[in-house]
Design an enzyme around this catalytic site. Structure first.
Site, PDB file in Angstrom:
ATOM      1  N   LYS A 139       0.860  -1.193   0.000  1.00 18.48           N
ATOM      2  CA  LYS A 139       0.000   0.000   0.000  1.00 18.48           C
ATOM      3  C   LYS A 139       0.882   1.224   0.000  1.00 18.48           C
ATOM      4  CE  LYS A 139      -4.422   1.048   0.183  1.00 18.48           C
ATOM      5  NZ  LYS A 139      -5.532   0.266  -0.376  1.00 18.48           N
TER       6      LYS A 139
HETATM    7  P1  NAD Z   1     -12.951   8.264  -3.242  1.00 17.90           P
HETATM    8  O1  NAD Z   1     -11.882   9.233  -2.957  1.00 17.90           O
HETATM    9  O2  NAD Z   1     -13.401   8.053  -4.647  1.00 17.90           O
HETATM   10  O3  NAD Z   1     -14.262   8.638  -2.386  1.00 17.90           O
HETATM   11  C1  NAD Z   1     -14.225   8.804  -0.996  1.00 17.90           C
HETATM   12  C2  NAD Z   1     -15.587   9.262  -0.516  1.00 17.90           C
HETATM   13  O4  NAD Z   1     -15.551   9.411   0.903  1.00 17.90           O
HETATM   14  C3  NAD Z   1     -16.008  10.637  -1.078  1.00 17.90           C
HETATM   15  O5  NAD Z   1     -17.390  10.625  -1.343  1.00 17.90           O
HETATM   16  C4  NAD Z   1     -15.678  11.579   0.091  1.00 17.90           C
HETATM   17  O6  NAD Z   1     -16.466  12.767   0.082  1.00 17.90           O
HETATM   18  C5  NAD Z   1     -16.041  10.699   1.265  1.00 17.90           C
HETATM   19  N1  NAD Z   1     -15.432  11.141   2.514  1.00 17.90           N
HETATM   20  C6  NAD Z   1     -14.180  11.652   2.713  1.00 17.90           C
HETATM   21  N2  NAD Z   1     -14.033  11.998   4.004  1.00 17.90           N
HETATM   22  C7  NAD Z   1     -15.185  11.673   4.628  1.00 17.90           C
HETATM   23  C8  NAD Z   1     -15.655  11.798   5.956  1.00 17.90           C
HETATM   24  N3  NAD Z   1     -14.880  12.332   6.909  1.00 17.90           N
HETATM   25  N4  NAD Z   1     -16.908  11.355   6.242  1.00 17.90           N
HETATM   26  C9  NAD Z   1     -17.690  10.829   5.272  1.00 17.90           C
HETATM   27  N5  NAD Z   1     -17.314  10.697   3.996  1.00 17.90           N
HETATM   28  C10 NAD Z   1     -16.087  11.128   3.685  1.00 17.90           C
HETATM   29  O7  NAD Z   1     -12.473   6.883  -2.568  1.00 17.90           O
HETATM   30  P2  NAD Z   1     -12.898   5.401  -2.947  1.00 17.90           P
HETATM   31  O8  NAD Z   1     -11.955   4.896  -3.967  1.00 17.90           O
HETATM   32  O9  NAD Z   1     -14.367   5.364  -3.197  1.00 17.90           O
HETATM   33  O10 NAD Z   1     -12.532   4.629  -1.601  1.00 17.90           O
HETATM   34  C11 NAD Z   1     -13.445   4.564  -0.503  1.00 17.90           C
HETATM   35  C12 NAD Z   1     -13.030   3.433   0.435  1.00 17.90           C
HETATM   36  O11 NAD Z   1     -13.005   2.202  -0.273  1.00 17.90           O
HETATM   37  C13 NAD Z   1     -11.632   3.572   1.056  1.00 17.90           C
HETATM   38  O12 NAD Z   1     -11.665   3.041   2.366  1.00 17.90           O
HETATM   39  C14 NAD Z   1     -10.765   2.704   0.167  1.00 17.90           C
HETATM   40  O13 NAD Z   1      -9.609   2.238   0.836  1.00 17.90           O
HETATM   41  C15 NAD Z   1     -11.727   1.581  -0.134  1.00 17.90           C
HETATM   42  N6  NAD Z   1     -11.396   0.818  -1.346  1.00 17.90           N
HETATM   43  C16 NAD Z   1     -11.317   1.430  -2.572  1.00 17.90           C
HETATM   44  C17 NAD Z   1     -11.052   0.672  -3.707  1.00 17.90           C
HETATM   45  C18 NAD Z   1     -11.038   1.275  -5.096  1.00 17.90           C
HETATM   46  O14 NAD Z   1     -10.930   0.510  -6.073  1.00 17.90           O
HETATM   47  N7  NAD Z   1     -11.175   2.575  -5.260  1.00 17.90           N
HETATM   48  C19 NAD Z   1     -10.830  -0.710  -3.585  1.00 17.90           C
HETATM   49  C20 NAD Z   1     -10.930  -1.303  -2.331  1.00 17.90           C
HETATM   50  C21 NAD Z   1     -11.220  -0.521  -1.221  1.00 17.90           C
END
Ligand code: NAD
Length: 410
Positions: A102
């Site tokens: 990571k």
């Molecule tokens: P992203 O940056 O596209 O979206 C993040 C979202 O969280 C946004 O809507 C943002 O406004 C919101 N957010 C940020 N701070 C916040 C807070 N304090 N309270 C509430 N909402 C808040 O990110 P993503 O890619 O959608 O990732 C989201 C989660 O999923 C993370 O934990 C990430 O590790 C996990 N994840 C992502 C992927 C991927 O392929 N993108 C894969 C596995 C896991």
């Protein structure tokens, strides 16, 4: 509790049940390599700014290390370490030929220009290019990073090592990306939510869902589940929660969110807080934003009987125990959100074959991997009478442990 402590606690619980030897335990707990670099750029106003960039490579017993790159002000070494270990167990749960890694940079991407973001990304790759590569460690998107950021990574890496699209996944489709990679995590979360509902004898049409986070994962999960006729009654982003008991119009929210760079000001629903989203009286709760949002402080207030962990590490162990004791079914992150890394694996395979897959093929193979992994974890949970989380760790750690022994450790 620090993020790494909770990952280690989950690890130790499963390792005890597996009777894992102390030697293997020691090897699997300690990351193989941790890199911390200074990322210095000239900002648009001419000032020099420095950021800290991390890459933690946890384990490569099963193959090249794989894991996302997070841009968020809260990123620190402890968080990246914990997420790197999670990636090792996650790739093993879905049986991909990968280890875990990571990375992250402590920066708020919403507070800098696109040009500055590109400079930061390129400077970070300058610092770590010699420890990543298609057969070594392959970054991908995570919170705060996009397909465009992945394209810059491929381009910058190529300046040192030549054409190598397989060095990073989650790239734009026009630049060696995979059709369907962007939706893959949300699609996987949605697919496994429907599987969980079905195992528990529930119908999608009678399922009210609350989703925290409306980024890549949250939105695609919401879209998949609303297409499957679940009722999405709440969704949120950093600006707050948006609640509509009759069901939200998810495509309209996406259009709004794209036009306004977030949901702030969305008027077609009642505004509530992110904490309230977690505590709503719904059938299924999906945290899809930050880690550490379900803790001993709010666990008693969670009313959903089903939690699907789309985010990484949303639940701390003491809260997890409390939820388990109350009979709440928690589908753990290392299984629930593994659709992303599975899509990344398909992209890497496509890059190595120089052959583009169709969207239909991607979806079909993704659904097959997620379903098979879900069924294995469900089976282990029933056989051993443990939570789905412990079962997923047993499956993942068991595979990594066997590969470690077979590879030899002398
Ligand atoms: P992203 O940056 O596209 O979206 C993040 C979202 O969280 C946004 O809507 C943002 O406004 C919101 N957010 C940020 N701070 C916040 C807070 N304090 N309270 C509430 N909402 C808040 O990110 P993503 O890619 O959608 O990732 C989201 C989660 O999923 C993370 O934990 C990430 O590790 C996990 N994840 C992502 C992927 C991927 O392929 N993108 C894969 C596995 C896991």
């Amino acid at each position: 509790m620090k993020a790494i402590d909770s990952t280690e606690l989950y690890f130790n619980r499963a390792a005890d049940l597996l009777d894992l030897s102390d030697n293997i335990r020691t090897l699997l707990i300690q990351p193989k390599r941790e890199v911390q670099v200074q990322v210095a750029i000239e900002r648009d106003n001419g000032e020099i700014a420095t950021y800290v960039g991390y890459r933690v490579q946890h384990d490569d017993a099963r193959g090249p290390m794989k894991g996302g790159l997070r841009y968020h002000p809260d990123v620190d070494l402890d968080e990246v370490r914990s997420l790197a270990a999670l990636m090792t167990w996650k790739t093993a749960v879905v049986n991909l030929p990968y280890g875990g890694a990571k990375g992250g940079i402590s920066v708020d991407p919403t507070k800098i220009s696109r040009r500055e973001l590109e400079k930061i990304t390129r400077a970070f790759i300058d610092g770590i290019h010699d420890v990543i590569g298609p057969d070594i460690d392959i970054p991908a998107p995570d919170m705060g990073t996009t397909a465009e950021v992945m394209a810059w990574i491929m381009n910058q890496y190529g300046k040192y090592h030549g054409f190598n699209p397989g060095v990073v996944t989650g790239k734009p489709v026009e630049m060696h990306g995979l059709p369907g990679r962007e939706e893959a995590t949300g699609r996987g979360v949605g697919t496994l939510t429907l599987k969980t509902l079905s195992r528990l004898g529930r119908k999608p049409q009678q399922t009210r869902v609350a989703i925290q986070g409306f980024g890549n994962v949250g939105f695609h999960t919401a879209k998949f589940l609303s297409d499957a006729e679940c009722k999405i009654v709440a969704a949120s982003d950093v600006s707050g929660g948006y609640y509509k008991p009759d069901g939200l119009d998810i495509p309209a929210m996406l259009r709004y969110s794209l036009q306004n760079k977030g949901l702030s000001g969305y008027a077609e629903a009642e505004l509530i807080t992110n904490e309230q989203v977690l505590e709503l009286d719904v059938d299924c709760l999906i945290p899809a934003a930050l880690g550490g949002v379900i803790t001993s402080k709010n666990a008693a207030k969670i009313r959903a009987p089903i939690i699907i962990e789309a985010a990484n590490s949303p639940t701390y162990p003491d809260a997890d125990d409390e939820l388990h004791a109350r009979g709440i079914v928690v589908l753990p992150d290392i299984l629930a959100n593994a659709g992303g890394v599975t899509g990344s694996y398909f992209e890497w395979v496509q890059n190595r074959q120089h052959y583009q897959w169709t969207l239909d093929r991607v979806r079909q193979e993704l659904d097959a991997v997620m379903t098979k992994s879900f069924e294995r974890v469900w089976e282990v949970a029933n056989e051993r009478r443990v939570s789905l989380r412990t079962a997923a760790y047993i499956v993942g750690i068991g595979r990594v442990g066997r590969a470690t022994v077979l590879g030899g450790i002398a």
